[in-house]
Motif scaffolding. Structure first.
Motif, PDB file in Angstrom:
ATOM      1  N   LYS A  61       0.863  -1.181   0.000  1.00  0.00           N
ATOM      2  CA  LYS A  61       0.000   0.000   0.000  1.00  0.00           C
ATOM      3  C   LYS A  61       0.898   1.230   0.000  1.00  0.00           C
ATOM      4  N   ILE A  62       0.692   2.117  -0.960  1.00  0.00           N
ATOM      5  CA  ILE A  62       1.578   3.268  -1.159  1.00  0.00           C
ATOM      6  C   ILE A  62       0.727   4.523  -1.316  1.00  0.00           C
ATOM      7  N   LEU A  63       1.048   5.533  -0.535  1.00  0.00           N
ATOM      8  CA  LEU A  63       0.339   6.807  -0.597  1.00  0.00           C
ATOM      9  C   LEU A  63       0.825   7.605  -1.802  1.00  0.00           C
ATOM     10  N   LEU A  64      -0.108   8.140  -2.594  1.00  0.00           N
ATOM     11  CA  LEU A  64       0.239   8.937  -3.776  1.00  0.00           C
ATOM     12  C   LEU A  64      -0.368  10.326  -3.688  1.00  0.00           C
ATOM     13  N   ASN A  65       0.390  11.333  -4.121  1.00  0.00           N
ATOM     14  CA  ASN A  65      -0.204  12.650  -4.302  1.00  0.00           C
ATOM     15  C   ASN A  65      -0.727  12.735  -5.741  1.00  0.00           C
ATOM     16  N   HIS A  66      -1.166  13.912  -6.162  1.00  0.00           N
ATOM     17  CA  HIS A  66      -1.778  14.062  -7.484  1.00  0.00           C
ATOM     18  C   HIS A  66      -0.793  13.702  -8.599  1.00  0.00           C
ATOM     19  N   ARG A  67       0.454  14.166  -8.467  1.00  0.00           N
ATOM     20  CA  ARG A  67       1.448  13.848  -9.492  1.00  0.00           C
ATOM     21  C   ARG A  67       1.769  12.361  -9.512  1.00  0.00           C
ATOM     22  N   GLY A  68       1.737  11.760  -8.344  1.00  0.00           N
ATOM     23  CA  GLY A  68       1.977  10.324  -8.277  1.00  0.00           C
ATOM     24  C   GLY A  68       0.900   9.544  -9.007  1.00  0.00           C
ATOM     25  N   GLN A  69      -0.356  10.000  -8.890  1.00  0.00           N
ATOM     26  CA  GLN A  69      -1.451   9.354  -9.614  1.00  0.00           C
ATOM     27  C   GLN A  69      -1.247   9.469 -11.118  1.00  0.00           C
ATOM     28  N   TYR A  74       0.989  -1.031 -14.679  1.00  0.00           N
ATOM     29  CA  TYR A  74       1.584  -2.356 -14.530  1.00  0.00           C
ATOM     30  C   TYR A  74       0.534  -3.321 -13.988  1.00  0.00           C
ATOM     31  N   PRO A  75       0.683  -4.632 -14.315  1.00  0.00           N
ATOM     32  CA  PRO A  75      -0.256  -5.619 -13.756  1.00  0.00           C
ATOM     33  C   PRO A  75      -0.155  -5.663 -12.225  1.00  0.00           C
ATOM     34  N   ASN A  76      -1.198  -6.159 -11.591  1.00  0.00           N
ATOM     35  CA  ASN A  76      -1.244  -6.351 -10.131  1.00  0.00           C
ATOM     36  C   ASN A  76      -1.165  -5.041  -9.355  1.00  0.00           C
ATOM     37  N   MET A  77      -1.495  -3.923 -10.008  1.00  0.00           N
ATOM     38  CA  MET A  77      -1.523  -2.631  -9.316  1.00  0.00           C
ATOM     39  C   MET A  77      -2.791  -1.886  -9.685  1.00  0.00           C
ATOM     40  N   GLN A  78      -3.321  -1.129  -8.743  1.00  0.00           N
ATOM     41  CA  GLN A  78      -4.505  -0.318  -8.999  1.00  0.00           C
ATOM     42  C   GLN A  78      -4.577   0.829  -7.997  1.00  0.00           C
ATOM     43  N   LEU A  79      -5.357   1.843  -8.355  1.00  0.00           N
ATOM     44  CA  LEU A  79      -5.565   2.983  -7.463  1.00  0.00           C
ATOM     45  C   LEU A  79      -6.779   2.710  -6.588  1.00  0.00           C
ATOM     46  N   GLU A  80      -6.665   3.056  -5.314  1.00  0.00           N
ATOM     47  CA  GLU A  80      -7.788   2.951  -4.383  1.00  0.00           C
ATOM     48  C   GLU A  80      -7.963   4.299  -3.695  1.00  0.00           C
ATOM     49  N   HIS A  81      -9.194   4.749  -3.620  1.00  0.00           N
ATOM     50  CA  HIS A  81      -9.500   6.057  -3.034  1.00  0.00           C
ATOM     51  C   HIS A  81     -10.217   5.858  -1.697  1.00  0.00           C
ATOM     52  N   GLY A 131     -10.481  11.471   0.838  1.00  0.00           N
ATOM     53  CA  GLY A 131      -9.749  12.337  -0.078  1.00  0.00           C
ATOM     54  C   GLY A 131      -8.335  11.866  -0.342  1.00  0.00           C
ATOM     55  N   THR A 132      -8.009  10.638   0.033  1.00  0.00           N
ATOM     56  CA  THR A 132      -6.652  10.112  -0.098  1.00  0.00           C
ATOM     57  C   THR A 132      -6.624   9.005  -1.138  1.00  0.00           C
ATOM     58  N   THR A 133      -5.538   8.969  -1.916  1.00  0.00           N
ATOM     59  CA  THR A 133      -5.387   7.950  -2.956  1.00  0.00           C
ATOM     60  C   THR A 133      -4.180   7.078  -2.652  1.00  0.00           C
TER      61      THR A 133
END
Length: 325
Positions: free
Chosen positions: A248-256, A264-271, A274-276
């Motif tokens: 689990k990795i915290l992303l800011n807007h640029r990271g998204q 990449y496979p086996n990865m997805q964004l979860e919201h 207000g945190t992604t």
């Protein structure tokens, strides 16, 4: 007595559903396996009036379709040429789109095909009128692409493409190890050509770097080869495998944005509120790849879990800093 209104079977609105160029292309495809047809065939299949069908027949003849008109009440048209799809009419936007795509593909430099995209463009230009040539060249000059070209030489792209089309196997030396693979897809990512394949000996699916292959040869079928449906299922299971260690990795807007540009496979964004977060899983085989990938995020990502990934990532950062100490 109330007079019954007659409703025309074909309205102008129906006839305008398809642009004329699109309809002519579809009519060519429709006639490709026929030796004979009549106007009613076109009227029924494309919902056009008799007048429009007559105009379309005239347009098809102008495009080079050789027809012989048969007189009589049951008359129609016979086709005098075998290959109807050698000449297809493209409108201005379609011509521009073709050259737009060809210019984008030039960035790859290396493809599974023998002909260069620049040579294909030159051949297409010769078949266009002078005004269309100027338009095509102007559209190419107006656009630039800056995607990374292939970083390494890939001598087996053509062979891999043919093995996929033939549904055959390849035997190769991959990083010093002999493997028997059943490829199912070629793809280009981050400046590298890769192919998705099932290892029949190791019984595992993987994405292989094409430039890391040695002595690759196409093989005849073997008894334990997978069917196409089984192969696609193996690929689907590989791309959605969650049996490894979750992260689990915290992303800011640029990271998204960075993630969306490099999926990449086996990865997805979860919201969450207000945190992604970037979530997924990794295996021992993909662990180093994941660390290298996370380094590309810079300050736009922060590893939350697991601790093993946090620790190894910090060790990699320390090794980078040591180069400057």
């Amino acid at each position: 007595m109330k007079r019954r209104q007659f409703t025309a079977p074909f309205s102008k609105n129906k006839e305008k559903k398809l642009k004329k160029s699109e309809r002519l292309n579809q009519e060519l495809i429709f006639l490709s396996d026929k030796k004979r047809f009549n106007l009613q065939d076109l009227m029924d299949n494309f919902q056009i009036s008799k007048r429009t069908a007559l105009r379309d027949v005239a347009s098809l003849e102008e495009l080079g379709l050789a027809l012989y008109a048969e007189a009589g009440r049951a008359g129609g048209h016979s086709l005098l040429q075998e290959d109807l799809l050698t000449k297809i009419y493209f409108n201005s936007d379609e011509v521009a789109a073709i050259f737009f795509a060809l210019k984008a593909m030039e960035q790859l430099k290396e493809t599974p095909f023998n002909e260069s995209f620049q040579m294909i463009s030159q051949k297409l230009l010769k078949n266009l009128a002078a005004s269309r040539q100027q338009q095509a060249l102007a559209s190419q000059a107006a656009v630039s692409f800056f995607n990374p070209p292939a970083v390494h030489h890939n001598p087996y792209l053509r062979l891999l493409m043919e093995s996929i089309l033939h549904d055959s196997l390849v035997r190769a030396n991959f990083k010093g190890q002999q493997v028997l693979l059943q490829p199912c897809q070629l793809f280009f990512r981050d400046g590298n050509w890769l192919f998705a394949a099932y290892d029949l000996v190791g019984q595992a699916f993987w994405n292989y770097r094409c430039d890391q292959l040695q002595d690759c040869t196409e093989q005849a079928a073997v008894p334990n080869k997978l069917s196409l449906a089984e192969l696609k299922q193996k690929q689907l299971e590989f791309e959605h495998d969650n049996s490894g260690q979750e992260f689990k990795i915290l992303l800011n807007h640029r990271g998204q944005e960075h993630f969306l540009k490099n999926l990449y496979p086996n990865m997805q964004l979860e919201h969450e509120g207000g945190t992604t977060y970037l979530t997924g899983s990794y295996t021992p085989r993909t662990f180093e790849y994941l660390i290298d990938y996370l380094l590309t995020f810079g300050l736009n990502a922060k590893i939350i879990t697991p601790e093993e990934l946090r620790r190894s990532f910090k060790e990699r950062l320390a090794a980078i800093l040591d180069q400057y100490s």
